[in-house]
Design an enzyme around this catalytic site. Structure first.
Site, mmCIF file in Angstrom:
data_model
loop_
_atom_site.group_PDB
_atom_site.id
_atom_site.type_symbol
_atom_site.label_atom_id
_atom_site.label_comp_id
_atom_site.label_asym_id
_atom_site.label_seq_id
_atom_site.Cartn_x
_atom_site.Cartn_y
_atom_site.Cartn_z
ATOM 1 N N ASP A 131 0.823 -1.211 0.000
ATOM 2 C CA ASP A 131 0.000 0.000 0.000
ATOM 3 C C ASP A 131 0.859 1.265 0.000
ATOM 4 O OD1 ASP A 131 -2.368 1.400 -0.022
ATOM 5 O OD2 ASP A 131 -2.735 1.224 2.130
ATOM 6 N N ASN A 185 -11.053 -2.252 -5.362
ATOM 7 C CA ASN A 185 -10.244 -1.370 -6.215
ATOM 8 C C ASN A 185 -10.866 -1.153 -7.607
ATOM 9 O OD1 ASN A 185 -7.060 -2.592 -4.888
ATOM 10 N ND2 ASN A 185 -8.223 -0.766 -4.307
HETATM 11 C C1 IPE Z 1 -5.542 -2.671 -0.182
HETATM 12 O O1 IPE Z 1 -5.156 -1.346 -0.362
HETATM 13 C C2 IPE Z 1 -5.533 -3.388 -1.491
HETATM 14 C C3 IPE Z 1 -4.221 -3.538 -2.133
HETATM 15 C C4 IPE Z 1 -3.069 -3.218 -1.609
HETATM 16 C C5 IPE Z 1 -4.257 -4.116 -3.435
HETATM 17 P P1 IPE Z 1 -6.233 -0.183 -0.491
HETATM 18 O O2 IPE Z 1 -5.461 1.080 -0.636
HETATM 19 O O3 IPE Z 1 -7.210 -0.500 -1.538
HETATM 20 O O4 IPE Z 1 -6.943 -0.272 0.927
HETATM 21 P P2 IPE Z 1 -7.773 0.833 1.732
HETATM 22 O O5 IPE Z 1 -8.797 1.385 0.797
HETATM 23 O O6 IPE Z 1 -6.806 1.881 2.159
HETATM 24 O O7 IPE Z 1 -8.343 0.101 2.890
HETATM 25 C C1 IPE Z 2 -1.527 0.263 -3.375
HETATM 26 O O1 IPE Z 2 -1.331 1.634 -3.413
HETATM 27 C C2 IPE Z 2 -1.791 -0.317 -4.756
HETATM 28 C C3 IPE Z 2 -3.199 -0.693 -4.998
HETATM 29 C C4 IPE Z 2 -4.161 -0.645 -4.120
HETATM 30 C C5 IPE Z 2 -3.516 -1.167 -6.319
HETATM 31 P P1 IPE Z 2 -2.541 2.663 -3.438
HETATM 32 O O2 IPE Z 2 -2.893 2.921 -4.865
HETATM 33 O O3 IPE Z 2 -3.630 2.205 -2.565
HETATM 34 O O4 IPE Z 2 -1.842 3.968 -2.827
HETATM 35 P P2 IPE Z 2 -2.431 4.931 -1.731
HETATM 36 O O5 IPE Z 2 -2.867 4.093 -0.577
HETATM 37 O O6 IPE Z 2 -3.579 5.651 -2.374
HETATM 38 O O7 IPE Z 2 -1.298 5.838 -1.382
HETATM 39 MG MG MG Z 3 -4.040 2.408 -0.591
#
Ligand code: IPE
Ligand code: IPE
Ligand code: MG
Length: 246
Positions: free
Chosen positions: A21, A69
């Site tokens: 993340d 997502n």
């Molecule tokens: C969790 O991250 C899913 C992945 C890392 C693929 P998110 O960024 O989607 O999670 P939330 O929304 O912060 O809980």
């Molecule tokens: C994790 O990074 C990757 C996916 C969830 C696909 P994020 O895209 O959630 O990045 P933040 O949490 O918005 O910084």
């Molecule tokens: Mg994230």
């Protein structure tokens, strides 16, 4: 002394799960688009996979894309899917060189055709590798996985293959996407968020959780080593008292 030198080789977790993340915030810090963060997350994946192989971790499971997502802006979803195809294609060599077998869990049929095909191609190509199984959680949601397991068991009961009274934890777990894997001993989440986000809810029942403020694109094998070292310092009691442990 570095983290690696301090690690007890006898106590390496068999299965490490990661919530990758912070890509978006990493890009934003640099004044770039979120996609730039995802692109740079690939480097972190490569280094972490190699680090896991170096340690002798047998299963590494990475949360790459959640069911939730799909609700992100269309352009970001599209870019992530394109990146996935390109990365799996490009990294097949790295997987082969490191003896890593690719695997995937989640609602794979919901992936774009091109994505699904590339995934299957690399899964087949790497299927004889035995050093480590790298599982990508794609279009994955743990509640979806658990609901499906319940549905499959209900179907078996309906068709007379199974009695409801025979259902136990092992039978239930055998209907999950992770049926062939041990539960993760260690779960790492980057980016300073303290939540599970619908990841491996059943499988993480007794896992040690490790949270780091580092954003995913900055994560490297040394961060994995640090997490494993932290894990090794913990006492896993599984409900027992400290005195009862061997
Ligand atoms: C969790 O991250 C899913 C992945 C890392 C693929 P998110 O960024 O989607 O999670 P939330 O929304 O912060 O809980
Ligand atoms: C994790 O990074 C990757 C996916 C969830 C696909 P994020 O895209 O959630 O990045 P933040 O949490 O918005 O910084
Ligand atoms: Mg994230």
């Amino acid at each position: 002394m570095g983290f690696l030198e301090q690690i007890d080789i006898e106590k390496i977790p068999q299965h490490v799960a990661v919530i990758m993340d912070g890509n978006g915030r990493w890009a934003k810090e640099k004044g770039k688009l979120r996609v730039f963060g995802h692109q740079n997350g690939v480097l972190a994946v490569r280094d972490t996979v190699e680090g896991a192989v170096e340690l002798g971790v047998k299963y590494l499971t990475l949360y790459a894309f959640s069911t939730e997502n799909w609700n992100r802006p269309k352009l970001e979803v599209l870019a992530l899917m394109e990146l996935l195809v390109a990365t799996i294609n490009k990294e097949t060599k790295t997987l082969m060189n490191n003896g890593v077998r690719l695997n995937a869990i989640g609602n794979l049929k919901s992936l774009p055709e091109k994505c699904y095909r590339q995934l299957q191609e690399t899964i087949v190509k790497t299927s004889q590798n035995t050093n480590c199984t790298l599982t990508l959680a794609l279009s994955y949601s743990s509640r979806w996985e658990i609901t499906n397991a319940a549905k499959n068991l209900a179907l078996k009961v309906e068709q007379g293959e199974l009695k409801a009274s025979e259902i136990n934890e092992d039978i239930f777990a055998s209907e999950l996407n992770t049926a062939s894997m041990p539960d993760p001993e260690l779960m790492i989440r980057t980016s300073g968020e303290f939540r599970i986000s619908n990841y491996l809810l059943w499988q993480l029942a007794y896992s040690e959780l490790y949270f780091t403020p580092k954003l995913w694109p900055d994560f490297r094998r040394d961060d994995l080593f640090e997490a494993v070292l932290d894990y090794q310092k913990r006492e896993r009691r599984f409900g027992l008292t400290s005195e009862q442990l061997p």
